[in-house]
Each structure stands twice: as C-alpha cells, then as structure tokens.
Design an enzyme around this catalytic site. Sequence first.
Site, short mmCIF file in Angstrom:
data_model
loop_
_atom_site.label_atom_id
_atom_site.label_comp_id
_atom_site.label_asym_id
_atom_site.label_seq_id
_atom_site.Cartn_x
_atom_site.Cartn_y
_atom_site.Cartn_z
N ASP A 63 2.23 -7.20 5.37
CA ASP A 63 2.45 -7.15 3.64
C ASP A 63 3.02 -5.66 3.57
O ASP A 63 3.09 -4.91 4.07
CB ASP A 63 1.17 -7.29 2.83
N ASP A 65 2.64 -2.61 0.93
CA ASP A 65 1.74 -2.00 -0.26
C ASP A 65 2.54 -0.83 -0.84
O ASP A 65 3.36 -0.01 -0.14
CB ASP A 65 0.50 -1.51 0.60
N ASP A 144 -6.93 6.37 6.65
CA ASP A 144 -7.66 6.44 7.75
C ASP A 144 -7.12 7.18 9.06
O ASP A 144 -7.38 8.41 9.56
CB ASP A 144 -8.29 5.30 8.34
P1 ATP Z 1 -2.57 -4.64 8.62
O1 ATP Z 1 -2.33 -4.76 7.11
O2 ATP Z 1 -1.20 -4.45 9.51
O3 ATP Z 1 -3.64 -5.04 9.07
P2 ATP Z 1 -2.82 -1.75 7.12
O4 ATP Z 1 -2.61 -0.36 7.72
O5 ATP Z 1 -1.62 -2.12 6.03
O6 ATP Z 1 -2.65 -2.64 8.45
P3 ATP Z 1 -4.75 -2.39 5.26
O7 ATP Z 1 -5.99 -2.60 5.56
O8 ATP Z 1 -3.76 -3.27 4.76
O9 ATP Z 1 -4.14 -1.89 6.87
O10 ATP Z 1 -4.64 -1.17 4.62
C1 ATP Z 1 -3.77 -0.46 3.68
C2 ATP Z 1 -3.69 1.06 4.00
O11 ATP Z 1 -4.97 1.60 3.16
C3 ATP Z 1 -4.09 1.70 5.35
O12 ATP Z 1 -2.69 1.83 6.03
C4 ATP Z 1 -4.70 2.96 5.14
O13 ATP Z 1 -3.94 3.86 4.92
C5 ATP Z 1 -5.50 2.62 3.77
N1 ATP Z 1 -6.81 2.17 4.33
C6 ATP Z 1 -7.16 0.75 4.29
N2 ATP Z 1 -8.49 0.67 4.60
C7 ATP Z 1 -8.84 2.04 4.83
C8 ATP Z 1 -10.23 2.64 5.15
N3 ATP Z 1 -11.39 1.84 5.73
N4 ATP Z 1 -10.17 3.88 5.05
C9 ATP Z 1 -9.13 4.79 4.83
N5 ATP Z 1 -8.00 4.08 4.66
C10 ATP Z 1 -7.89 2.86 4.56
MG MG Z 2 -1.64 -3.97 4.97
#
Ligand code: ATP
Ligand code: MG
Length: 440
Positions: A63, A65, A144
Amino acid sequence: MNTAQAGGRGSPAIIARPDHTISRANISRNALKVLYRLNEAGFQAFLVGGSVRDLLLGILPKDFDIATNAHPEQVNELFRNARLIGRRFRLAHVRFGREIIEVATFRASADAPEAHHDRSLDDGGRILRDNVYGEIDEDVWRRDFTANALYYNIADFSIWDYADGFQDVNDRVLRLIGDPETRYREDPVRMLRAVRFAAKLGFSMAPSTAAPIATLAPLLREVPPARLFDELLKLFQGGHGLRCYELLRQYGLFGELFPHTQASLAGPHGEALEKLIRLALESTDQRVAEDRPVTPTFVLAVLLWGPIRERAALLLEEGGSDVDALADGATEVVLEQLERISIPRRFSGPLREMLALQPRFYQRRGARARRLLEHKRFRAAYDFLELRAECGEVDPEVVAWWTALQEMDPEAQRRELGMRRTSEKAPGRRRRAPRRSAPD
Ligand code: ATP
Ligand code: MG
C-alpha cells in the site's frame, strides 16, 4: 553512520531524483493523485513508510501511505472521497474503488520533550494516546525502523532522510530509530515488526536492535490480544511465514505468543510438531506466492495442534469418543490461547470442526465415511491429515485411500464404501436418515 539526533533537530540528507531508483511509474496512480492535489493546495506531501522502502528494494509495495502537514480536516476538505478515522491516531482515508490511500498528518516525536502535549504512557512506558501534530522533522522520530522513515517528496521527487535509512536500506540492515529498549517499551509490537521485516526483506537486524528482544519479549503480554491477532496474520500470512516462525523462535518471542505450543515443542512429540508447523508454513508461503487464498483457520490449527492433541489425550482417559475429546480439547486450548491472542469465532469454530474430524478418517466404510466426504470441513481436514501423514503421525495409506476416493465417480465411491446402490436417487446425495446429534 547514525549521527542524526532525535527531537526535531537536524536537517535531512536529501537524495535528489538522479541519485535514487524510485520512479513514478511504480507508484499507484491514486497515490500520485493525492500527493499532487495536496501539493497544489500548498501542503507538503510525501510518500512514506513501507512503500518508499519497498520501491527502493524493487518490491511491489502493498500500500502507499502519505504523510503531510495538512491536518486531517484539511485533507477531508480536499477530497470528496476522504473519510476521517482513528482515535489514538487520527487519519484520513481517501478511497478509490478498492484502493485506500492513507493520509496521515505529521506527528510530534516520541523523544521530543517539547511535544508532550497529548501523549500518554502507561507505567511501563507504553504509548496509550499519541495525537500531537508536528512537522516532518518530528514525525520521523516516532517511526520504528530507519528503513521505514524515508520520505519521498512529490514536489521534486527527492527522498528526505533524517535517520540514515537510505544507507541502511542499501546495506539491508534493520535498525530501530532511537534507543532500542525505550522504543520496544513504548510499543512491544515493534519486536514482532522487527522479525517480520527481517523475514520479509531479508534484512539482518543491527546488533543493538536485536539485543534487547530476548529480555523484553515478555512485554508482549501487555499488548491487547486483538492487536496481536492482526500482527499474527501479517507474520504468518504475509508470504514469509516460515522465516518469521524461525526468527520468532530464535528471538524468544514465539513462546510469548503461544506458550502452550512452545511447551509442546519441548515435549515428547516436539519433533513431529516442529515438522508439521514448518511444512504448513512452507505450503502457506507457497500459496501466498501463487496468489491463492489462505485462511487463519489453517495456520492456527497447525500452531495449536500440539497442545490440542495432548489435551485430547487427557480428556480421552476420562472416557468418551476421540472425536469429542478433540473437539473439547480444541475448545479448551483455544480458550486459554485467547488470553494472549484473540481468535475470532469465525476462525475458532471451523478450527475445532476440522480437528475433530481427524479420527474419522480411519473409518472408511458406510454412511459415516460418506458423510465425512460431504462434510463442509472435509477439504480442510483432509489437507491437515495429509500434513500429519508427512510428519509420520498418520499412516500414509489412509491418506492415499481418501485421495483416491475423492477422484472416483459416485458409483465407484459407493462400491468402495461398501454401500448398496440406492435406486432412483441422484448420485452423491445422502438420504435423510434420523441422525444422532453428535458427533457430526
Ligand atoms: P508493510 O505495509 O509492508 O507491512 P509498512 O512499513 O508499510 O510495512 P505499516 O504497518 O503499514 O508498515 O506502517 C506504515 C509505517 O508507519 C511504517 O513504515 C512505520 O514508519 C510506521 N509505523 C507503523 N507501525 C509502527 C509502530 N508500531 N511504531 C512506530 N512506527 C510505526
Ligand atoms: Mg504499509
């Protein structure tokens, strides 16, 4: 080098368009639309998080963001198809058919002392509420991992990098931003995320990111079970389930999620169970890779099979049928598992049915066997039986027999089941005969 300081100070390294590989051709058109519209309205607009990381790695992002300095209400005014959601985090969702673009307003840092306005922690340092808007140079520090904290600027297609994430992505290193212990205490789920990203991206964990996990793993007990269920799906159904499992075990996290399974793995049937889990996750990963459907029922059944089987053996000593023992064992073990991870009923119900069918495969004659073949959980139960056979828990001949039976035409099935031909009836239909309520 990680010289950047938390707390809203410092300026980003800016990686100009010619110096990185992100191309707009790989960004969703809808995400681009939102980015451009925000930018034209005078706001900053960045692609952020996993999508930037994945694009740099040549992976198709799940996705896209967006982060912006526009407040959610302002985003809401710009897009007819926007909707505000969230309480702990207020966000805008902009919907285009099936695709949802998440637009988040920059939030203040976890470490910035000047930004504590609307942030609350529990006694252990866990974040309960976190809704302070800020600037991009504050937003970055609450993310994170450095690899997840890169911002792609739609204004000039550059990447803004405050935390040396670009270097870490190139080096394939997963590194928590800030002091790892503090960051895990704020949100213990970050330990699971570390494992998940390491597995998915094939990154190694920076030593300082890996080190505290062994000690802090018990903090997962304080995470709401519903959140752990969501995380569980991402771990085991994201296409890298086997690797996630291995890392969860390696880092001492698995036992916090599945304490009973952990105990079974150390018990007399541990080896067979380990094999079952590995085979099941391997096949789930394979299905995901082929874009075939996967269900949490199956993964959970596999993960809980060890304790359920042991419980059923104990219950059987008290009497009753093996089918009932398995059904009751499943009910009890699931109930205990709910203390850690919530399992919605729509999954736990079928799980129980599918496991309780296991002993019935040994009965291969007559109407009862026929009813098993027509049972709505037959296919799931059969797949599970097949896995058990591969682990030496079930005679492969039994599986082979059921495999062959499924491929026969109805008349041959009837013969194989030793049933007499019932004239005038459509093949494959079963007679409405009075039935006992249990254990079908
Ligand atoms: P994917 O969607 O591929 O699993 P992602 O990195 O996009 O990985 P998401 O859970 O969609 O992960 O979160 C989007 C963003 O928000 C992350 O890249 C991170 O920067 C931030 N984020 C999400 N969860 C946390 C958390 N628990 N603590 C700190 N930052 C977070
Ligand atoms: Mg994501």
